[in-house]
Scaffold this motif. Structure first.
Motif, PDB file in Angstrom:
ATOM      1  N   ASN A 160       0.839  -1.195   0.000  1.00  0.00           N
ATOM      2  CA  ASN A 160       0.000   0.000   0.000  1.00  0.00           C
ATOM      3  C   ASN A 160       0.876   1.249   0.000  1.00  0.00           C
ATOM      4  N   GLU A 162       0.488   5.083   0.285  1.00  0.00           N
ATOM      5  CA  GLU A 162      -0.402   6.205   0.579  1.00  0.00           C
ATOM      6  C   GLU A 162       0.313   7.550   0.535  1.00  0.00           C
ATOM      7  N   GLN A 172      -0.828  11.255  -6.170  1.00  0.00           N
ATOM      8  CA  GLN A 172      -0.980  10.407  -4.986  1.00  0.00           C
ATOM      9  C   GLN A 172      -2.271  10.733  -4.246  1.00  0.00           C
ATOM     10  N   ASN A 176      -5.465   8.084  -3.668  1.00  0.00           N
ATOM     11  CA  ASN A 176      -5.944   7.818  -2.308  1.00  0.00           C
ATOM     12  C   ASN A 176      -7.453   8.048  -2.220  1.00  0.00           C
ATOM     13  N   CYS A 179      -9.501   5.208  -3.776  1.00  0.00           N
ATOM     14  CA  CYS A 179      -9.698   4.068  -2.870  1.00  0.00           C
ATOM     15  C   CYS A 179     -10.865   4.322  -1.914  1.00  0.00           C
TER      16      CYS A 179
END
Length: 477
Positions: A160, A162, A172, A176, A179
């Motif tokens: 993962n 993050e 990024q 995030n 998700c």
């Protein structure tokens, strides 16, 4: 030569770094490769693999550290691959990448290699957050949480990511949020066994304009505004019906929250292969079908699947070096092999008589043609296809180039293209390489009829054991 056993622990003095960034030591005459170990270090290592002429080991403890060892700024990213070198101070990374070129030449020994001028590697002022594009795999954990990241080297373990410090920050942030929205709307996620759904998300951001484009790769069909895509040729199976991805809500929230998103596409990829993309792509949201990027003194458009350098800051350096090596003249007829969307060719178009480019990706050639038109370059011509077939056809039709630009993939130049270059032999050539090993191998052929004036390495991928290189070649008299 001494025999080593798997699991055996041995003391080692690390002498140098190998082409994959590993430390190399000699133990009673046997070479041992140890990832994450640095030259001058004394370590305890555990043997993990024995080959005929060498062994591999993992680092157990360091009894004497290198003065150039540093704490990795992003330990999660660093541990993804044994070829990541974030534990080495950045100035020494640049020295190592200069040595990578030398090691490759020493291995393949193209003619006159000892006399090649190897220029110091050009690095970055800030070697973090440089990747303008991400392609993260999506997974749903047993807890129901959805994660995005990359596979750890030689495993099927998804790590993962993050807050990846080499990744551009907005890309990024967007992945995030993706998700979170997949969780919120209970969208299906591909698990490679029984469930079809979203498997990969690509996000790319223009450094020039801030525009963002996305691709959702899905093994399930897409539903948007009540429409099913792709339309099935036959009645969908129960598994397919359960795996439809309803995109309306996630698309609405993403584009409202991130106003820089101008393109969102879906790619249908139901096959179990290692390929990232399937054959069918559909635009779901198109405020613009492309993003505008810039390099040197011009701008160009990029379709979602078109290739462009992952490090736009260093792309300026790389292309400037390519132009400098080519030394374009008004009478030059340039062939830009592996041209992509035309980026390198555009950098010389104003200075030469013509630029002819080719690429095997139709979307890239479409972008190249549109970019040339928008930039007002009437001397640029582009075709879809392989260089080894198109160049002979151009020669036969009367177009003979005086200069050749090549920017091949990591596999290097196709054998057929090398044969074509040997026959055509333009007066000058610039080879832009992303793999110094295949570069050195190709130079075995090229150095038979070209003089290698110099090799300039450029650090496009800080904290990895990879470098790009620009090679200036001049036809021998």
């Amino acid at each position: 030569m001494i025999n080593l056993k798997i699991g055996q622990k041995i003391p080692l003095n690390i002498e140098r770094m190998g082409i994959n960034g590993e430390g190399i030591a000699s133990y009673h005459g046997r070479l041992v490769f140890v990832p994450y170990a640095l030259p001058t270090e004394q370590i305890l290592a555990e043997i993990t693999e024995n080959a005929r002429n060498f062994s591999r080991a993992k680092l157990v403890t360091i009894t004497k550290k290198s003065k150039f060892r540093v704490k990795p700024a992003d330990e999660v990213y660093h541990e993804l691959s044994s070829s990541h070198i974030m534990h080495l101070a950045y100035p020494q990374q640049l020295e190592f990448k200069h040595d990578l070129v030398r090691q490759a030449l020493e291995k393949y020994k193209p003619a006159g290699w000892k006399n090649y001028e190897l220029r110091p590697t050009i690095g970055m002022e800030n070697p973090l957050h440089y990747r303008n594009k991400l392609q993260y795999q999506i997974r749903r954990l047993n807890s129901g949480a959805v994660i995005a990241g990359l596979y750890k080297e030689n495993s099927h373990h998804l790590v993962n990511l993050e807050n990846c410090l080499v990744q551009e920050e907005m890309t990024q942030k967007i992945v995030n949020r993706v998700c979170e929205l997949i969780e919120k709307y209970h969208l299906p996620v591909d698990d490679e066994r029984k469930t079809r759904g979203i498997r990969t998300v690509m996000v790319r951001r223009s450094q020039k304009t801030g525009e963002v484009q996305m691709i959702f790769v899905s093994s399930a069909r897409i539903i948007l505004d009540g429409q099913l895509w792709p339309e099935p040729y036959e009645e969908p199976t129960k598994r397919e019906r359960m795996g439809f991805v309803k995109f309306d809500k996630i698309l609405s929230e993403l584009t409202s929250e991130f106003t820089d998103i101008v393109t969102v596409a879906a790619n249908f990829h139901p096959k179990k292969t290692s390929e990232i993309y399937g054959e069918q792509t559909q635009i779901l949201f198109d405020e613009k079908e492309t993003i505008t990027e810039g390099v040197l003194d011009y701008e160009f458009e990029l379709s979602p699947r078109a290739f462009y350098q992952l490090n736009p800051t260093q792309a300026n350096v790389l292309y400037a070096e390519a132009v400098r090596a080519l030394n374009p003249k008004k009478e030059d007829r340039v062939i830009d092999a592996y041209c992509g969307v035309g980026t390198i060719g555009f950098a010389v178009a104003k200075k030469v008589k013509s630029v002819h480019g080719m690429d095997i990706t139709p979307e890239a050639i479409a972008d190249a043609k549109e970019n040339a038109k928008r930039l007002g370059f009437k001397n640029c011509h582009y075709e879809t296809g392989r260089a080894e077939k198109i160049i002979p056809a151009w020669v036969k039709s009367g177009h003979r180039a005086s200069a050749l630009l090549v920017d091949p993939p990591r596999t290097g130049l196709d054998v057929a293209l090398l044969e074509t270059i040997a026959k055509v032999q333009p007066e000058k050539m610039v080879y832009v390489s992303c793999n110094v090993s295949t570069l050195a191998k190709d130079l075995i052929v090229l150095a038979q009829f070209y003089r290698v004036d110099y090799i300039q390495s450029v650090d496009m991928f800080p904290h990895t054991a990879r470098t790009e290189a620009v090679v200036k070649l001049t036809r021998k008299k």
